[in-house]
Design an enzyme around this catalytic site. Structure first.
Site, PDB file in Angstrom:
ATOM      1  N   ASP A  13       6.446   6.755   2.461  1.00  0.00           N
ATOM      2  CA  ASP A  13       5.780   7.295   1.267  1.00  0.00           C
ATOM      3  C   ASP A  13       6.660   8.289   0.506  1.00  0.00           C
ATOM      4  O   ASP A  13       6.172   9.251  -0.072  1.00  0.00           O
ATOM      5  CB  ASP A  13       4.442   7.970   1.641  1.00  0.00           C
ATOM      6  N   LYS A  16       9.641   5.070  -2.689  1.00  0.00           N
ATOM      7  CA  LYS A  16      10.629   3.981  -2.749  1.00  0.00           C
ATOM      8  C   LYS A  16      10.308   2.989  -3.862  1.00  0.00           C
ATOM      9  O   LYS A  16      11.204   2.511  -4.548  1.00  0.00           O
ATOM     10  CB  LYS A  16      10.658   3.221  -1.403  1.00  0.00           C
ATOM     11  N   LYS A  18       9.038   3.146  -6.827  1.00  0.00           N
ATOM     12  CA  LYS A  18       9.468   3.458  -8.193  1.00  0.00           C
ATOM     13  C   LYS A  18      10.966   3.190  -8.378  1.00  0.00           C
ATOM     14  O   LYS A  18      11.374   2.602  -9.375  1.00  0.00           O
ATOM     15  CB  LYS A  18       9.137   4.923  -8.494  1.00  0.00           C
ATOM     16  N   GLY A  40       3.075   0.280   1.488  1.00  0.00           N
ATOM     17  CA  GLY A  40       2.334   0.328   0.232  1.00  0.00           C
ATOM     18  C   GLY A  40       3.236   0.911  -0.829  1.00  0.00           C
ATOM     19  O   GLY A  40       3.492   2.111  -0.826  1.00  0.00           O
ATOM     20  N   HIS A  41       3.786   0.067  -1.694  1.00  0.00           N
ATOM     21  CA  HIS A  41       4.745   0.541  -2.692  1.00  0.00           C
ATOM     22  C   HIS A  41       4.109   0.531  -4.072  1.00  0.00           C
ATOM     23  O   HIS A  41       3.657  -0.499  -4.551  1.00  0.00           O
ATOM     24  CB  HIS A  41       6.005  -0.323  -2.654  1.00  0.00           C
ATOM     25  N   THR A  42       4.069   1.701  -4.678  1.00  0.00           N
ATOM     26  CA  THR A  42       3.386   1.840  -5.965  1.00  0.00           C
ATOM     27  C   THR A  42       4.395   1.826  -7.103  1.00  0.00           C
ATOM     28  O   THR A  42       5.386   2.547  -7.067  1.00  0.00           O
ATOM     29  CB  THR A  42       2.593   3.171  -5.994  1.00  0.00           C
ATOM     30  N   GLN A 219       8.494   1.730   4.972  1.00  0.00           N
ATOM     31  CA  GLN A 219       8.315   2.865   5.874  1.00  0.00           C
ATOM     32  C   GLN A 219       9.483   3.850   5.735  1.00  0.00           C
ATOM     33  O   GLN A 219      10.093   3.897   4.686  1.00  0.00           O
ATOM     34  CB  GLN A 219       8.160   2.404   7.332  1.00  0.00           C
ATOM     35  N   THR A 234       6.513   2.781  13.789  1.00  0.00           N
ATOM     36  CA  THR A 234       6.094   1.420  13.513  1.00  0.00           C
ATOM     37  C   THR A 234       6.937   0.503  14.415  1.00  0.00           C
ATOM     38  O   THR A 234       7.766   0.985  15.192  1.00  0.00           O
ATOM     39  CB  THR A 234       6.208   1.078  12.011  1.00  0.00           C
ATOM     40  N   GLY A 296      -5.586   4.694   2.335  1.00  0.00           N
ATOM     41  CA  GLY A 296      -6.353   5.743   1.665  1.00  0.00           C
ATOM     42  C   GLY A 296      -6.493   7.023   2.485  1.00  0.00           C
ATOM     43  O   GLY A 296      -7.156   7.963   2.066  1.00  0.00           O
TER      44      GLY A 296
HETATM   45  P1  IMO Z   1       5.527   2.809   3.177  1.00  0.00           P
HETATM   46  O1  IMO Z   1       6.418   1.606   3.057  1.00  0.00           O
HETATM   47  C1  IMO Z   1       3.795   5.823   5.763  1.00  0.00           C
HETATM   48  C2  IMO Z   1       2.789   4.640   9.896  1.00  0.00           C
HETATM   49  C3  IMO Z   1       1.330   4.596  10.276  1.00  0.00           C
HETATM   50  C4  IMO Z   1       1.390   4.956  11.742  1.00  0.00           C
HETATM   51  C5  IMO Z   1       2.689   4.288  12.212  1.00  0.00           C
HETATM   52  C6  IMO Z   1       2.470   2.946  12.882  1.00  0.00           C
HETATM   53  O2  IMO Z   1       4.405   2.841   2.219  1.00  0.00           O
HETATM   54  O3  IMO Z   1       6.322   4.072   3.198  1.00  0.00           O
HETATM   55  P2  IMO Z   1       1.862   0.535  11.921  1.00  0.00           P
HETATM   56  O4  IMO Z   1       0.645   0.065  11.164  1.00  0.00           O
HETATM   57  O5  IMO Z   1       3.124   0.358  11.156  1.00  0.00           O
HETATM   58  O6  IMO Z   1       1.931  -0.008  13.308  1.00  0.00           O
HETATM   59  O7  IMO Z   1       1.610   2.127  12.089  1.00  0.00           O
HETATM   60  O8  IMO Z   1       3.471   4.106  11.027  1.00  0.00           O
HETATM   61  N1  IMO Z   1       3.153   3.830   8.707  1.00  0.00           N
HETATM   62  C7  IMO Z   1       3.446   4.351   7.497  1.00  0.00           C
HETATM   63  N2  IMO Z   1       3.410   5.622   7.053  1.00  0.00           N
HETATM   64  N3  IMO Z   1       4.201   4.848   4.938  1.00  0.00           N
HETATM   65  C8  IMO Z   1       4.270   3.566   5.361  1.00  0.00           C
HETATM   66  O9  IMO Z   1       4.800   2.595   4.620  1.00  0.00           O
HETATM   67  C9  IMO Z   1       3.839   3.258   6.691  1.00  0.00           C
HETATM   68  N4  IMO Z   1       3.743   2.133   7.420  1.00  0.00           N
HETATM   69  C10 IMO Z   1       3.340   2.497   8.648  1.00  0.00           C
HETATM   70  O10 IMO Z   1       0.577   5.522   9.536  1.00  0.00           O
HETATM   71  O11 IMO Z   1       1.576   6.344  11.902  1.00  0.00           O
HETATM   72 MG    MG Z   2       3.081   4.015   1.663  1.00  0.00          MG
END
Ligand code: IMO
Ligand code: MG
Length: 408
Positions: A13, A16, A18, A40-42, A219, A234, A296
């Site tokens: 988060d 990335k 943008k 989740g890429h906005t 991530q 993850t 959310g």
């Molecule tokens: P973007 O790409 C922030 C976190 C989850 C959890 C851990 C494991 O938007 O930056 P998972 O579902 O992957 O097995 O969860 O990783 N997590 C993220 N936190 N941004 C993300 O993606 C994330 N994808 C997984 O909250 O702590």
């Molecule tokens: Mg995200």
């Protein structure tokens, strides 16, 4: 050859989406190499907000070929729904612009179920990511090639037999429901079949032809299965190694771009040394609208952790930093940044003076308040990597480009 990789340097988060969107406009190829619909890429274009989870963000500007590499795990239903949603927003998605590697693994409803019942303590996104990668490593996963050769139904049935044998935790009734749902799943996969192929020859050719390629990380570095805060991570390699294993091609990245949020956030459980539990943390969450784009959930917020980021630079070899959400730091009298950890693991802070002015949307570096520039330059000096872009707001024009990001 102009090759870029963009990665989150913290816990995800970082913003990335943008930057990938800005870069993607000029690219021939945009490649996702790990993760799945947990991302989740906005991307914001004028009044329209697009959120991508699986499809590379390059699909939005529409000039590039967008690839989901073998390192990703892809839920057919989630993918189909994401395509439909983007189409409703006017985005064209055709098999010549969007391709899923036949070697990528599928995320199935059983994986989501297992994620729910097995991974609660990690606070996952419950998108089935961990269980899907478990199956991959266990060699019981289902690759997208099964969609191409028409054997997906057989694969799902065999897989559920396996699950029933191994996981006593899955209720009999649930297995029955999952078996009944197979025809629907096969139908969805059939619809997606035109988008699936072996992408490795295509990428090899792209490299040979000096195409402009962008690898889009999901991530962040400290969610990496190997280098992150295990087990609160993850299930993929979110750092630079993942770009290679997750795509099947070698390329020398000219720009290894770190997206660094100017403070720190984290979703889910796990260590977070600079986390703030007080009013200051609340203010950061409010200023940065720190709620997950995928789930959310309110994000945990804290000061910038430079000691952590130093590690991130070592792991990924970053040579360019995009410093994001700086406008969310206006109004603090003092800002703290962690520069080390004490023997008990608590952060050692350096204090820097804050600034009052609202800098949302600024595009001129010299127009920034002096203390804001001092903050940016302190970070840059500490990490020894230049901050090329300062992002001052959610819009794609809210950018200060101190050093050119594009290589001609
Ligand atoms: P973007 O790409 C922030 C976190 C989850 C959890 C851990 C494991 O938007 O930056 P998972 O579902 O992957 O097995 O969860 O990783 N997590 C993220 N936190 N941004 C993300 O993606 C994330 N994808 C997984 O909250 O702590
Ligand atoms: Mg995200």
């Amino acid at each position: 050859m102009p090759a870029y990789v963009v990665m989150g340097a913290q816990w995800g988060d970082e913003g990335k989406g943008k930057i990938v969107d800005v870069l993607a406009e000029e690219m021939d190829f945009v490649v996702r190499f790990q993760g799945g619909a947990n991302a989740g890429h906005t991307v914001i274009h004028g009044d329209t907000k697009y959120v991508t989870h699986l499809i590379p963000s390059g699909i939005i500007s529409g000039n590039s070929i967008n690839i989901i590499g073998n390192g990703c795990v892809v839920n057919p239903t989630a993918l189909y729904e994401e395509m439909e949603k983007l189409r409703q927003q006017g985005i064209t998605i055709s098999p010549d612009k969007f391709i899923v590697s036949s070697a990528a693994h599928m995320v199935l409803p059983i994986h989501q179920y297992l994620d729910r019942v097995l991974n609660e303590k990690i606070g996952t996104t419950v998108r089935g990511i961990g269980p899907a990668y478990t199956d991959k490593v266990q060699r019981t996963g289902i690759r997208w090639e099964r969609a191409c050769d028409g054997s997906s139904e057989e694969a799902y049935r065999e897989h559920l037999d396996f699950v029933e044998k191994v996981y006593a935790i899955v209720e009999k009734e649930e297995i029955k429901v999952l078996r009944n749902d197979i025809p629907e799943l096969v139908k969805t996969v059939e619809r997606l079949k035109p988008f699936v192929q072996d992408v490795r020859p295509l990428l090899a050719q792209a490299v040979k032809e000096n195409s402009k390629i962008l690898f889009e990380g999901a991530q962040g570095t400290f969610l990496d299965i190997d280098h992150g805060t295990y087990p609160f991570v993850t299930s993929s390699n979110t750092s630079i190694g993942g770009a290679y294993t997750g795509s099947g091609v070698f390329l020398n990245f000219d720009k290894r771009v770190a997206i660094v949020k100017s403070y720190t956030t984290r979703v889910g459980e796990g260590p977070f040394p600079t986390e703030l539990f007080d009013e200051t943390g609340e203010t950061l969450r409010r200023n940065g609208n720190e709620y997950g784009a995928t789930t959310g959930r309110p994000r945990r917020c804290g000061w910038l952790d430079l000691a952590l980021l130093k590690q991130s630079c070592i792991i990924n070899g970053f040579n360019y930093i995009v410093f994001s959400k700086v406008s969310c730091l206006s109004g603090f009298e003092t800002l703290k940044v962690a520069v080390d950890y004490a023997s008990d693991g608590s952060p050692v802070y350096q204090e820097l003076p804050g600034w009052e002015e609202d800098i949302l949307g600024y595009t001129d570096y010299d127009a920034l308040p002096e203390n804001c520039r001092r903050y940016i330059e302190f970070v840059e000096d500490f990490l020894g990597v230049s901050i090329g872009i300062v992002s001052t707001g959610p819009d794609r024009d809210h950018i200060i480009e101190r050093h050119p990001i594009f290589i001609s």
